[in-house]
Write a protein that holds these residues in place. Sequence first.
Motif, PDB file in Angstrom:
ATOM      1  N   SER A   7      -4.497 -10.836   1.279  1.00  0.00           N
ATOM      2  CA  SER A   7      -5.335  -9.847   1.952  1.00  0.00           C
ATOM      3  C   SER A   7      -4.539  -8.552   2.074  1.00  0.00           C
ATOM      4  O   SER A   7      -3.320  -8.543   1.890  1.00  0.00           O
ATOM      5  CB  SER A   7      -5.766 -10.341   3.335  1.00  0.00           C
ATOM      6  N   GLY A   8      -5.249  -7.481   2.398  1.00  0.00           N
ATOM      7  CA  GLY A   8      -4.581  -6.212   2.662  1.00  0.00           C
ATOM      8  C   GLY A   8      -4.686  -5.176   1.570  1.00  0.00           C
ATOM      9  O   GLY A   8      -4.193  -4.056   1.727  1.00  0.00           O
ATOM     10  N   GLY A   9      -5.325  -5.508   0.460  1.00  0.00           N
ATOM     11  CA  GLY A   9      -5.471  -4.527  -0.599  1.00  0.00           C
ATOM     12  C   GLY A   9      -6.449  -3.425  -0.210  1.00  0.00           C
ATOM     13  O   GLY A   9      -7.119  -3.496   0.820  1.00  0.00           O
ATOM     14  N   GLY A  10      -6.493  -2.399  -1.053  1.00  0.00           N
ATOM     15  CA  GLY A  10      -7.415  -1.302  -0.786  1.00  0.00           C
ATOM     16  C   GLY A  10      -7.087  -0.086  -1.604  1.00  0.00           C
ATOM     17  O   GLY A  10      -6.318  -0.148  -2.568  1.00  0.00           O
ATOM     18  N   LEU A  11      -7.679   1.033  -1.192  1.00  0.00           N
ATOM     19  CA  LEU A  11      -7.489   2.315  -1.865  1.00  0.00           C
ATOM     20  C   LEU A  11      -6.577   3.190  -1.018  1.00  0.00           C
ATOM     21  O   LEU A  11      -6.801   3.338   0.190  1.00  0.00           O
ATOM     22  CB  LEU A  11      -8.840   2.992  -2.060  1.00  0.00           C
ATOM     23  N   VAL A  12      -5.580   3.762  -1.653  1.00  0.00           N
ATOM     24  CA  VAL A  12      -4.633   4.609  -0.938  1.00  0.00           C
ATOM     25  C   VAL A  12      -4.229   5.763  -1.846  1.00  0.00           C
ATOM     26  O   VAL A  12      -4.240   5.632  -3.072  1.00  0.00           O
ATOM     27  CB  VAL A  12      -3.402   3.787  -0.498  1.00  0.00           C
ATOM     28  N   GLN A  13      -3.885   6.873  -1.248  1.00  0.00           N
ATOM     29  CA  GLN A  13      -3.420   8.017  -2.027  1.00  0.00           C
ATOM     30  C   GLN A  13      -1.964   7.827  -2.428  1.00  0.00           C
ATOM     31  O   GLN A  13      -1.197   7.114  -1.760  1.00  0.00           O
ATOM     32  CB  GLN A  13      -3.572   9.300  -1.215  1.00  0.00           C
ATOM     33  N   ALA A  14      -1.601   8.479  -3.505  1.00  0.00           N
ATOM     34  CA  ALA A  14      -0.208   8.435  -3.957  1.00  0.00           C
ATOM     35  C   ALA A  14       0.718   8.885  -2.829  1.00  0.00           C
ATOM     36  O   ALA A  14       0.415   9.849  -2.107  1.00  0.00           O
ATOM     37  CB  ALA A  14      -0.030   9.317  -5.181  1.00  0.00           C
ATOM     38  N   GLY A  15       1.818   8.167  -2.675  1.00  0.00           N
ATOM     39  CA  GLY A  15       2.752   8.441  -1.602  1.00  0.00           C
ATOM     40  C   GLY A  15       2.492   7.649  -0.339  1.00  0.00           C
ATOM     41  O   GLY A  15       3.334   7.634   0.569  1.00  0.00           O
ATOM     42  N   GLY A  16       1.345   6.990  -0.297  1.00  0.00           N
ATOM     43  CA  GLY A  16       0.979   6.218   0.882  1.00  0.00           C
ATOM     44  C   GLY A  16       1.560   4.812   0.869  1.00  0.00           C
ATOM     45  O   GLY A  16       2.363   4.454  -0.008  1.00  0.00           O
ATOM     46  N   SER A  17       1.122   4.027   1.846  1.00  0.00           N
ATOM     47  CA  SER A  17       1.652   2.676   2.025  1.00  0.00           C
ATOM     48  C   SER A  17       0.524   1.679   2.223  1.00  0.00           C
ATOM     49  O   SER A  17      -0.557   2.021   2.711  1.00  0.00           O
ATOM     50  CB  SER A  17       2.573   2.616   3.251  1.00  0.00           C
ATOM     51  N   LEU A  18       0.803   0.448   1.841  1.00  0.00           N
ATOM     52  CA  LEU A  18      -0.069  -0.690   2.110  1.00  0.00           C
ATOM     53  C   LEU A  18       0.808  -1.898   2.384  1.00  0.00           C
ATOM     54  O   LEU A  18       1.922  -1.990   1.836  1.00  0.00           O
ATOM     55  CB  LEU A  18      -0.979  -1.007   0.933  1.00  0.00           C
ATOM     56  N   ARG A  19       0.288  -2.812   3.178  1.00  0.00           N
ATOM     57  CA  ARG A  19       0.983  -4.085   3.359  1.00  0.00           C
ATOM     58  C   ARG A  19       0.039  -5.221   2.981  1.00  0.00           C
ATOM     59  O   ARG A  19      -1.041  -5.358   3.559  1.00  0.00           O
ATOM     60  CB  ARG A  19       1.466  -4.286   4.792  1.00  0.00           C
ATOM     61  N   LEU A  20       0.468  -5.997   2.026  1.00  0.00           N
ATOM     62  CA  LEU A  20      -0.282  -7.179   1.616  1.00  0.00           C
ATOM     63  C   LEU A  20       0.258  -8.402   2.338  1.00  0.00           C
ATOM     64  O   LEU A  20       1.467  -8.500   2.594  1.00  0.00           O
ATOM     65  CB  LEU A  20      -0.178  -7.394   0.110  1.00  0.00           C
TER      66      LEU A  20
END
Length: 122
Positions: A7-20
């Motif tokens: 879980s935790g995927g999505g759309l983010v802008q370059a330079g941003g962060s996500l946690r899966l």
Amino acid sequence: QVQLVESGGGLVQAGGSLRLSCAASGRTFSTYTMGWFRQAPGKEREFVGGIRGTGPYYSDSVKGRFTISRDNAKNTVYLQMDRLKPEDTAVYYCAARTGAIIRTKPDDYDYWGQGTQVTVSS
């Protein structure tokens, strides 16, 4: 038998962060070596990193930007992705193997999650 759910995927802008996150079933989670892979359209599944008792190991393409951790009490492994780039866009999979060594080839892993999409816009 281990079941894995990302879980935790999505759309983010370059330079941003996500946690899966990858939640695992079973009472022997701590004995598994865990890996993260990704697959972009038209490309082969690629090793991102893995974690075992001695700590994490990363591919050169993500080293310094991604961090893998695990919480054995929660049966969960995490992939913190920082400074994301458009080329990080892919479906991300977690995987588990019964061996004690972090392997980089998909065939070396015994169990797989269903994957979660990560899209990085420029």
